[in-house]
Design an enzyme around this catalytic site. Structure first.
Site, PDB file in Angstrom:
ATOM      1  CB  CYS A 154       9.581   8.610  -3.801  1.00  0.00           C
ATOM      2  SG  CYS A 154      10.942   7.436  -3.669  1.00  0.00           S
ATOM      3  CG  MET A 157      -1.911  -1.197   1.158  1.00  0.00           C
ATOM      4  SD  MET A 157      -3.057  -1.245   2.559  1.00  0.00           S
ATOM      5  CE  MET A 157      -4.123   0.155   2.174  1.00  0.00           C
ATOM      6  CB  SER A 158       2.010   3.413  -2.703  1.00  0.00           C
ATOM      7  OG  SER A 158       0.840   3.722  -3.462  1.00  0.00           O
ATOM      8  CB  CYS A 188      12.586   1.318  -6.243  1.00  0.00           C
ATOM      9  SG  CYS A 188      11.655   1.272  -4.703  1.00  0.00           S
ATOM     10  CB  VAL A 229      -6.554   6.085  -6.109  1.00  0.00           C
ATOM     11  CG1 VAL A 229      -5.904   6.181  -7.483  1.00  0.00           C
ATOM     12  CG2 VAL A 229      -7.987   5.583  -6.248  1.00  0.00           C
ATOM     13  CG  ASP A 230      -3.550   3.070  -9.272  1.00  0.00           C
ATOM     14  OD1 ASP A 230      -4.712   3.185  -9.685  1.00  0.00           O
ATOM     15  OD2 ASP A 230      -2.592   3.693  -9.769  1.00  0.00           O
ATOM     16  CB  SER A 231      -1.630   0.257  -3.594  1.00  0.00           C
ATOM     17  OG  SER A 231      -1.537   1.510  -2.944  1.00  0.00           O
ATOM     18  N   GLY A 267      -0.547  -2.331  -6.844  1.00  0.00           N
ATOM     19  CA  GLY A 267      -1.416  -1.533  -7.712  1.00  0.00           C
ATOM     20  C   GLY A 267      -0.820  -1.232  -9.061  1.00  0.00           C
TER      21      GLY A 267
END
Length: 370
Positions: free
Chosen positions: A209, A11-12, A111, A15-17, A135
Site C-alpha cells: 500500500c 473495511m478496506s 501490519c 469487495v471482500d470486506s 475480509g
C-alpha cells in the site's frame, strides 16, 4: 459463527470486506464499519522515481470513499481511524531498515500483527463491539478438546491469506471473524451484486500500500530523502561461494535471494543471488543448484495450534506467500528459535520472509526466517 450483537468490520474499500459488512448486516448483527488510515498516499508523489498517482493499492483515499459509500448503501455507522504514526513506526521504518540490512521483508504480516488486529480490536472494544470481522480468506475455530482457537486455511485455496496471519494470538483469534473462509472469490462477487454494492467488480489490490508503482528501490530513496536522511552506503563486492570477488555492486538493498537479473556480470552460465551478507555488504552469487537448501532457522515465533513445541513435529512449511507448503520436521532449538528441516531441498529461502507451519488445514504457527 458465535452470536454477537455488535461487530466492527475492518473495511478496506475492497469487495471482500464490503461484502462481509453487507453479509453481517443482512444476518441481523449491529455492524460498525472501521477503516484504518495508515499512509498518506500523496506523501511522496512527484519525488524522484515516484509516480504522481497510482491505481491498484489498498488503503488509498479512493478506498476510504468506496468504504464510506458501502456503509451508506447498507445503512451502518462508519468511522475512519488514523494510525499513520504507528504504521510508519511499526511497518514502514522496519521495511526500510530490513532492506538496507540485506533482508527481504513482508510488510503485510507486520501490519496484521502490529496494527490491523491489535489496534482494530482495541478500537472495537472502545466502541462497544464484541468482535472484529475482516475480509481475509481464512477460517477461525475453537478446538474445545484442546481449548485453543485455531487458524485454518480457507475453502478457496487460491485466495489463502493465512501466511500473512501467522502472528495472531489466542486473544486476537477469539475475537476475530473471517466470514469469507468458506466462500470462493466468484461467490463473494456474486453476493456483493445481490447486496447492490457498486464495487462488486472492483479489481483486487496488488501492491504494497505504501510503495507506489511497486518500485521499492525508488521508494527507499524518496522516503529517506523526505526524512532528511541519506541512504547509507551499502555498496560492496559480488563474490562466489568460496569468497572470490568477481564484481562490485551499488548496494545490498538492490538484491533478493534467488534474483538472476541485474547482477551486471557477463558469465557463460546464469548466476543467481544465493546470500546477502549485511555485515560485510557482500552479495554471494552462484549457479541455480546452489539456491536449494534443506534447513532454515526462524525467530520471533508465534505458535497457534499448540502451546509449546515439546518434541519434533511433522508439518508442511510455506516459505513465501505463493510457495506450496513442503513437508518438513520442526524442532525448537532455543526459547525463541525453531529449526526447520525439509524432506526435499527448497529453492531461495529468504531471510526476512516468514516460515509458516501447517498441519493439513491448521496453522501450527510460524516465525521470521533468520
Amino acid at each position: 459463527m458465535p452470536i454477537t450483537k455488535t461487530i466492527a468490520v475492518a473495511m478496506s474499500g475492497g469487495v471482500d470486506s464490503s461484502t462481509v459488512a453487507a453479509m453481517l448486516r443482512a444476518e441481523g448483527y449491529h455492524v460498525i464499519g472501521l477503516t484504518m488510515q495508515l499512509w498518506n498516499q500523496r506523501r511522496l508523489a512527484g519525488r524522484a522515481g515516484m509516480p504522481e498517482s497510482v491505481q491498484g493499492r489498498c488503503c488509498s483515499l479512493d478506498d476510504v470513499y468506496d468504504a464510506r459509500r458501502v456503509a451508506e448503501t447498507i445503512g451502518i455507522p462508519y468511522y475512519v481511524v488514523n494510525h499513520e504514526d504507528r504504521f510508519e513506526r511499526d511497518v514502514v521504518r522496519p521495511f526500510v531498515q530490513e532492506y538496507l540490512s540485506g533482508r527481504t521483508p513482508i510488510p503485510c504480516s507486520l501490519c496484521n500483527n502490529h496494527l490491523k488486529f491489535d489496534q482494530l480490536l482495541t478500537v472495537a472494544q472502545q466502541i462497544g463491539a464484541d468482535a472484529v470481522a475482516t475480509g481475509h480468506y481464512a477460517r477461525v475455530e475453537l478446538d474445545e478438546e484442546r481449548n485453543r482457537w485455531l487458524l485454518k486455511r480457507p475453502t478457496d485455496r487460491s485466495k489463502d491469506q493465512t501466511y500473512f496471519l501467522f502472528g495472531l494470538t489466542q486473544e486476537q483469534l477469539s475475537r476475530t471473524l473471517f466470514p469469507l473462509g468458506h466462500m470462493t472469490k466468484p461467490e463473494v462477487r456474486e453476493l456483493a451484486r445481490k447486496h447492490g454494492l457498486a464495487l462488486a467488480e472492483k479489481p483486487d489490490s496488488q501492491e504494497i500500500c505504501f510503495v507506489p508503482g511497486g518500485d521499492y528501490k525508488n521508494f527507499l530513496d524518496a522516503y529517506l530523502a523526505e526524512q532528511g536522511e541519506s541512504r547509507p552506503d551499502t555498496a560492496g563486492e559480488l563474490v562466489t561461494t568460496n569468497g572470490r570477488a568477481i564484481g562490485e555492486h551499488s548496494g545490498i538493498h538492490n538484491f533478493t535471494v534467488g534474483q538472476r537479473k541485474g547482477l551486471g556480470l557477463a558469465t557463460g552460465s546464469p548466476l543467481y543471488v544465493l546470500q546477502i551478507k549485511g555485515d560485510t555488504r557482500q552479495v554471494v552469487v552462484g549457479g541455480q543448484e546452489n539456491l536449494y537448501s534443506r534447513t532454515l532457522r526462524t525467530r520471533r515465533i508465534n505458535l497457534i495450534a499448540v502451546d509449546d513445541l515439546d518434541a519434533p513435529m511433522r508439518v508442511a512449511v510455506k516459505i513465501r506467500h505463493r510457495h506450496e507448503p513442503a513437508a518438513a520436521t520442526i524442532q525448537k532449538t532455543s526459547t525463541d528459535e525453531i529449526l526447520v528441516a525439509f524432506d526435499e531441498p527448497q529453492r531461495a529461502i529468504t531471510p526476512g520472509q516468514a516460515a509458516v507451519f501447517y498441519d493439513e488445514d491448521v496453522v501450527v504457527g510460524g516465525g521470521w526466517i533468520s
